[in-house]
Scaffold this motif. Structure first.
Motif, PDB file in Angstrom:
ATOM      1  N   ILE A 108      17.771   5.028  40.689  1.00  0.00           N
ATOM      2  CA  ILE A 108      18.821   4.093  40.244  1.00  0.00           C
ATOM      3  C   ILE A 108      20.152   4.849  40.118  1.00  0.00           C
ATOM      4  N   PRO A 109      21.255   4.126  40.122  1.00  0.00           N
ATOM      5  CA  PRO A 109      22.533   4.831  39.922  1.00  0.00           C
ATOM      6  C   PRO A 109      22.633   5.291  38.466  1.00  0.00           C
ATOM      7  N   PRO A 110      23.396   6.352  38.201  1.00  0.00           N
ATOM      8  CA  PRO A 110      23.607   6.716  36.786  1.00  0.00           C
ATOM      9  C   PRO A 110      24.401   5.607  36.102  1.00  0.00           C
ATOM     10  N   ASP A 111      24.254   5.488  34.798  1.00  0.00           N
ATOM     11  CA  ASP A 111      24.955   4.423  34.065  1.00  0.00           C
ATOM     12  C   ASP A 111      26.470   4.472  34.290  1.00  0.00           C
ATOM     13  N   GLU A 112      27.010   5.673  34.494  1.00  0.00           N
ATOM     14  CA  GLU A 112      28.463   5.786  34.708  1.00  0.00           C
ATOM     15  C   GLU A 112      28.882   5.001  35.954  1.00  0.00           C
ATOM     16  N   ALA A 155      11.898   7.800  31.895  1.00  0.00           N
ATOM     17  CA  ALA A 155      13.260   7.779  32.441  1.00  0.00           C
ATOM     18  C   ALA A 155      13.687   9.234  32.482  1.00  0.00           C
ATOM     19  N   ARG A 156      13.702   9.823  33.684  1.00  0.00           N
ATOM     20  CA  ARG A 156      13.838  11.275  33.805  1.00  0.00           C
ATOM     21  C   ARG A 156      15.251  11.735  34.161  1.00  0.00           C
ATOM     22  N   GLY A 157      16.215  10.813  34.113  1.00  0.00           N
ATOM     23  CA  GLY A 157      17.579  11.192  34.478  1.00  0.00           C
ATOM     24  C   GLY A 157      17.621  11.701  35.904  1.00  0.00           C
TER      25      GLY A 157
END
Ligand code: ATP
Length: 611
Positions: A278-282, A379-381
């Motif tokens: 997934i895209p990073p939250d930023e 959720a592994r970043g």
């Protein structure tokens, strides 16, 4: 509450597994090999069904997930990058007498009297040894028996000529003390355990004919790393775009210190893993103004473009629970364990374990089964891809044109705010998890932020990942435990008999339908039964059984967990009247109910029930 040592239900399940051909001990004719299990004919079918269902649900039926089938042995560089070479360890303790090892966190509590000595001496030869040794004298054990263990320990490694008759060794400095609920003694020998030491769980082997250090390779301890290592290839060779996932099913190997609870903790097992990128939250914040908030509990619904990691993580937890429900593990048999900040790995944002309440699970204060991990959803970043980027030197970023265009339009204030949040989060993690001094942590966080936002400006980022990681074998054991029932049913003479019945959900039942001619020596019945069997067997797993009384055949199928039996009798041949001609008896496993069904309608009817 302590775990009961004996578990009658588990004993019955293990015995049924062998008797009916679900699970056998590996290499049993040679005495077995600890931590390895084979699946017999019924187990193999069950396992195949479960894996196929996972594969269909997680990949084929989704447009945003593709599959992978990677090798078990991979470049050892992968395991250095992932951290497995350095940190994939269990802490273990050893019995100094028998050399048997136990996992430090799994030593059972024991009580009794501890006997300690400082050394031993031979009166006949004058030989001496000075080192401490202790054994727990348990209830019913004679002091001489614990002293014998001490003599054996002290004599070990010394020649008989030195020690003389070791059984006569004099023990020195004996003291005793009561011990309550201690986890310091080996559960079998009672000997005091050594200090905890790390033990790497990866199995080693050599690639090529030379057994040298540079040829060392590992049997993979998880399937996930291959997905990260092949991330770029999948991205470049398929039309997938973030958010998307790569799923894989395959063998994994861990040299577990104490394999136990039947197949639950094995040394060779299978995993079904999804890495969902997934895209990073930023990126979501830049593209959509903000990250979607999710309800306090429950499924967040269909995926949305403004979902951040929290929504995706919840989504996958709920999707996976639904998967288990769909194969008969109802919510009340499952549990969720949300890992605490202390339990989480330094890179993980969250991890939720889906538990199943096995008969051997520990109980809470109220006496309720707590459950054991079937699957972890983490959720592994961007930890994994970042590690592989760093170690391989190959960029593992994705490019998002829209992000590049949008980033230029984001206000400086917003950019500053995002950067500050990024740095604050990373600093916190570095201090709390990596134990860095605050200043050092802040500098490291600033450095990461620089790289991250520089890339961002070019529309690039390393995707973050949500990882639902399940064990096939644990699920099979859960399904077997869940299916096991004992009830009573009348036999042919109407007498109530105890029966064992495996109530598998029809979707995963090893055999879906058994076809049974009433008698095997009536050619007309046999021909008809064979005909029906042939018409069904191409559609699902069928079993033809003509041996023994019909009641006994039903019982056999009940134990195998076959949800439907089709019996061909004289009515089918039309001997009792034309209205029943070409009808069969359809018998339902769970309640023994029987109904008359037209043979021509069997296939669609059964397909509907098995779906
Ligand atoms: P545990 O804490 O029970 O050792 P884990 O957290 O190390 O498990 P993961 O590394 O998250 O397990 O592996 C994912 C899944 O693989 C687990 O949820 C489990 O279903 C399965 N698994 C892991 N180790 C084993 C094993 N030794 N035997 C059977 N299945 C296993």
């Amino acid at each position: 509450m302590a775990e009961p040592k004996e578990n009658p239900l588990m004993e019955k399940i293990v015995s049924l597994c062998k008797r009916r051909g679900f699970v056998y001990q590996s290499s049993e004719i040679y005495g077995g090999i600890n931590g390895f299990w084979d699946y017999g004919p019924l187990g193999a079918e069950l396992k195949r069904n479960v894996k196929e269902l996972w594969w269909n649900t997680m990949t084929r039926e989704r447009e945003d997930v593709v599959g992978l089938d990677a090798t078990i042995i991979m470049s050892p560089a992968i395991w250095r990058a992932s951290g497995h070479v350095d940190t994939f360890v269990d802490m273990m303790r050893e019995c100094p007498l028998t050399r048997k090892r136990v996992r430090s966190d799994q030593v059972e509590e024991q009580s009794g009297t501890v006997y300690r000595w400082t050394g031993a001496e031979s009166a006949t030869t004058g030989w001496k040894v000075q080192k401490p040794f202790a054994v727990l004298q348990r209830k019913g054990e004679h002091p001489d028996s614990v002293r014998k263990k001490a003599r054996e320990y002290y004599a070990h490694g010394a020649a008989a000529a030195q020690t003389g008759d070791w059984k006569q060794l004099g023990l020195q400095g004996e003291t005793t003390a009561p011990v309550e609920n201690s986890v310091d003694f080996h559960p079998e020998s009672g000997v005091e355990l050594s200090e905890s030491r790390p033990f790497n769980l990866m199995f080693k082997t050599y690639v090529g004919p030379v057994e040298s250090e540079e040829n060392v390779a590992y049997l993979r301890p998880e399937t996930a790393q291959a997905i990260f290592a092949q991330f770029k290839n999948v991205l470049d060779s398929t039309p997938v775009k973030v958010p998307f996932g790569i799923g894989q099913i395959g063998k994994a190997f861990r040299n577990e210190v104490t394999p136990r609870n039947f197949t639950f903790r094995s040394r060779e097992f299978e995993q079904m893993e999804l890495e969902f990128f997934i895209p990073p939250d930023e990126a979501i914040e830049a593209l959509h103004g903000s990250v979607a908030t999710i309800p306090a509990a429950g499924h967040p619904g269909e995926p949305q473009p403004n979902w951040g990691w929290e929504a995706w993580h919840r989504y996958w937890v709920e999707e996976r629970v639904r998967f288990y429900e769909g194969i008969g593990l109802t919510r009340d048999t499952l549990g969720l364990h949300i890992q605490t900040p202390e339990e989480l790995a330094h890179y993980a944002r969250a991890c939720t374990d889906i538990l199943y309440k096995f008969p051997f699970s520990k109980r809470d204060e109220k006496g309720e089964l707590k459950g054991e991990e079937l699957e972890g959803i983490a959720a592994r970043g961007d930890f994994d891809l970042s590690q592989h980027e760093e170690h391989s030197g190959k960029p593992l970023t994705v490019f998002d044109d829209e992000l590049r265009a949008t980033w230029g339009k984001v206000s400086d204030d917003k950019k500053k705010d995002m950067r500050e949040k990024f740095v604050a989060h990373k600093t916190h993690v570095f201090v709390e998890k990596k134990k860095l001094p605050p200043e050092e942590a802040a500098t490291a966080a600033q450095k990461e932020a620089q790289v991250f936002f520089d890339r961002f400006a070019k529309g690039q980022y390393i995707p973050h990942v949500i990882e639902p990681s399940a064990g096939v074998d644990r699920l099979i054991l859960a399904l077997i435990s869940n299916a096991y029932y004992e009830d009573e049913m009348p036999d042919e003479k109407g007498k109530m008999q105890v029966r064992v019945v495996m109530k598998f959900h029809p979707r995963i039942a090893p055999i879906k339908v058994a076809v049974l001619p009433l008698l095997k020596n009536k050619p007309d019945l046999v021909t008809k039964a064979r005909e029906i069997y042939s018409s069904l067997k191409g559609h699902f797993a069928c079993f033809y059984d003509d041996g023994g009384a019909i009641g006994r055949r039903y019982r056999r199928q009940d134990e195998a967990g076959t949800p439907f039996c089709v019996t061909i009798d004289f009515d089918t041949l039309g001997e009792k009247g034309p209205e029943l001609k070409d009808t069969v008896t359809l018998r339902y496993r769970d309640d023994g109910r029987q109904e008359r069904v037209k043979a021509s309608e069997l296939l669609p009817l059964l397909l509907e029930k098995i779906r």
